[in-house]
Each structure stands twice: as C-alpha cells, then as structure tokens.
Design an enzyme around this catalytic site. Structure first.
Site, PDB file in Angstrom:
ATOM      1  N   HIS A  74      -4.537 -66.768  -2.308  1.00 35.31           N
ATOM      2  CA  HIS A  74      -5.408 -66.313  -1.216  1.00 35.31           C
ATOM      3  C   HIS A  74      -6.747 -67.039  -1.295  1.00 35.31           C
ATOM      4  O   HIS A  74      -7.274 -67.277  -2.387  1.00 35.31           O
ATOM      5  CB  HIS A  74      -5.614 -64.794  -1.309  1.00 35.31           C
ATOM      6  CG  HIS A  74      -6.215 -64.217  -0.066  1.00 35.31           C
ATOM      7  ND1 HIS A  74      -7.554 -64.349   0.223  1.00 35.31           N
ATOM      8  CD2 HIS A  74      -5.665 -63.556   0.980  1.00 35.31           C
ATOM      9  CE1 HIS A  74      -7.800 -63.773   1.394  1.00 35.31           C
ATOM     10  NE2 HIS A  74      -6.672 -63.286   1.868  1.00 35.31           N
ATOM     11  N   GLU A 122      -9.677 -66.094  -0.842  1.00 30.95           N
ATOM     12  CA  GLU A 122     -10.754 -65.380  -1.545  1.00 30.95           C
ATOM     13  C   GLU A 122     -10.652 -65.622  -3.053  1.00 30.95           C
ATOM     14  O   GLU A 122     -11.673 -65.712  -3.743  1.00 30.95           O
ATOM     15  CB  GLU A 122     -10.687 -63.878  -1.217  1.00 30.95           C
ATOM     16  CG  GLU A 122     -11.189 -63.617   0.196  1.00 30.95           C
ATOM     17  CD  GLU A 122     -10.627 -62.353   0.846  1.00 30.95           C
ATOM     18  OE1 GLU A 122     -10.006 -61.530   0.149  1.00 30.95           O
ATOM     19  OE2 GLU A 122     -10.811 -62.206   2.074  1.00 30.95           O
ATOM     20  N   ASN A 146      -2.612 -56.295   3.559  1.00 31.67           N
ATOM     21  CA  ASN A 146      -3.325 -56.637   2.322  1.00 31.67           C
ATOM     22  C   ASN A 146      -4.596 -55.790   2.260  1.00 31.67           C
ATOM     23  O   ASN A 146      -5.548 -56.043   2.992  1.00 31.67           O
ATOM     24  CB  ASN A 146      -3.655 -58.146   2.358  1.00 31.67           C
ATOM     25  CG  ASN A 146      -4.518 -58.583   1.192  1.00 31.67           C
ATOM     26  OD1 ASN A 146      -4.698 -57.849   0.214  1.00 31.67           O
ATOM     27  ND2 ASN A 146      -5.056 -59.795   1.277  1.00 31.67           N
TER      28      ASN A 146
END
Ligand code: PGA
Length: 251
Positions: A95, A97, A9
């Site tokens: 995710h 984040e 990623n």
C-alpha cells in the site's frame, strides 16, 4: 470468469466495539452471500473478534500488512502464519501509505509476497503513481517498475491467487476519484503487462482492483470498465451502510 471483489480497508481506524457494530449492521442489511467476494481488512487488534462476529457469513478477512521474515525475534511484527491463524484469507501488500511512511521498497514487498504465498494467503498487491509522475507521463513506467520488482521470482502457482490493486496516490483519501477512462487505461496496461510477463492464462485470471476515494456514486461506472474486477475502499468502508451501498451499486 474473474469473480468480482470488494475490499474494505479500515486502515488504523475502528476499536473493537465499533467493529462489532459495523459487522452487526452489515449483516443486518445483507448476509453478503452472492456472486462476489467481500473482504474486510481490520487492524490487527480486532481481526479475531471480527472473525467471531462474522461467523456464518460469507465475508472474508484480510490483513493490512505482514512481516518480511517468517518468524522470530522481530518485536512488534505480525507474521504471515499469524494472519492465517487468526482467520485471514487475504493480505494487502505494498500500500502506498506503507511505501511512503514506512519506507517499504519493492524488494521488501517482494519478500512479503513470498511469505504470504507460503502461508496460503491471497495477496492484494497495491501499485500506483503520484500526481507528479502522472503529470510527467510516467504512470505506466512506475506501474511496470513496481510490478516487475514486487513479483520477481514468483512461480505461476504462487501468482495464481494474486490480485493487483491500482491505487493512484493522488486519489487516495482526497475525494478525487480517478475517472473511469483513466482507470481503464491503467488497468488495460496492467492486463497487458500480465499477459506479456506472466502469460496469457494468468493474465485472464488475475483480478485488477481500483482504489482511491471510491464511493457508491463512482463505483458503478468504475465497475463497468472491462478491466476493473473489483474495488479497494478505504474511507467509505468505515460505515457499514456506505460500504454496503458500494457493493450493491456495483453489481
Ligand atoms: P480511500 O482509500 O478509499 O479512503 O481513498 C483507499 C485505500 O487507500 O485503499
């Protein structure tokens, strides 16, 4: 039975020129053909060039996110169909984040998973607890809540291509890899949740990845755990050599 998978990623890193160098270097070391799936998630701007550079190799592409509606007036968004059209086979959703900085809720992630499945993308759904939640013994509760809400209403067919990435927030980008026993405990919990909630056959095929400061030193012991089927690698995937070292040391 579950084919191992390593996903890189890149997050919001790498320009087109550095992407090209990365691919050239990786394919120089190895053609990456083998018994595992290797997937790379570039930023949107370089997906199609990375696709060209990867031509002829077995490395697959993933998007890092997608829009929560199928198409239309959504300035700045990228749809599931667009990702598929650009050559992606996978998409990373949920995710931490994005949950933290873009305030993505489980409900929104659920909508995105539906759209990804409709477009034929394989979903990598991220779940994970904060340090505070772990310290107050809430890890399994948090994981269960995220899985239940994010996967609500999906059919067995749609869930067939699902992978789940356990990414403890405290381990991401910190250098504090969770230890293999901690990881196996949570992966075992996820596997039994899958069995209870999705059924035996899906629980056997669903791949569970670990992510959070993985490097080539930590990867072999993580991959040796019975319920660790793959790795989601952030920082260490930015250099082709360290990404390759993880692949090589894991299998
Ligand atoms: P990291 O990131 O390997 O840099 O900790 C993992 C991730 O966020 O997917």
């Amino acid at each position: 039975m579950r084919r191992p998978i390593v996903v890189g990623n890149w997050k919001m890193n790498m320009l087109i020129s550095s992407s090209r160098k990365w691919v050239e270097e990786l394919l120089n070391i190895s053609d990456c053909a083998g018994t595992i799936d290797i997937v790379v998630a570039p930023p949107f701007t370089s997906i199609s060039v990375v696709r060209q550079y990867l031509e002829g190799s077995k490395v697959l592409l993933a998007g890092q996110n997608l829009a929560s509606i199928a198409e239309g007036a959504q300035t700045g968004e990228i749809s599931a169909n667009m990702l598929k059209d650009a050559g992606c086979d996978y998409v990373i959703l949920g995710h931490s984040e994005r949950r933290q900085y873009q305030r993505e809720s489980d409900g929104l992630i659920n909508k995105k998973i539906f759209l990804a499945c409709q477009s034929g993308l394989n979903v990598i759904l991220c779940v994970g607890e904060s340090m505070g939640e772990r310290n107050s013994d809430k890890t399994n509760d948090v994981i269960e809540r995220q899985l239940t809400a994010c996967l609500e209403g999906l059919s067995e067919d749609q869930l067939n291509s699902l992978s789940i990435a356990y990414e403890p927030i405290w381990a991401i980008g910190t250098g504090n890899t969770a230890n293999p026993n901690q990881v196996q405990d949570v992966h075992g919990f996820i596997r039994s949740w899958c069995e209870k909630s999705l059924g035996k056959s899906l629980s056997r095929v669903t791949r569970i990845l670990y992510g959070g400061s993985v490097n080539s030193q930590s990867s072999p012991a993580l991959m040796a755990q019975p319920d660790v089927d793959g790795l989601l690698v952030g920082g260490a995937s930015l250099r082709s050599k360290s990404f390759y070292d993880i692949i090589k040391s894991s299998f």
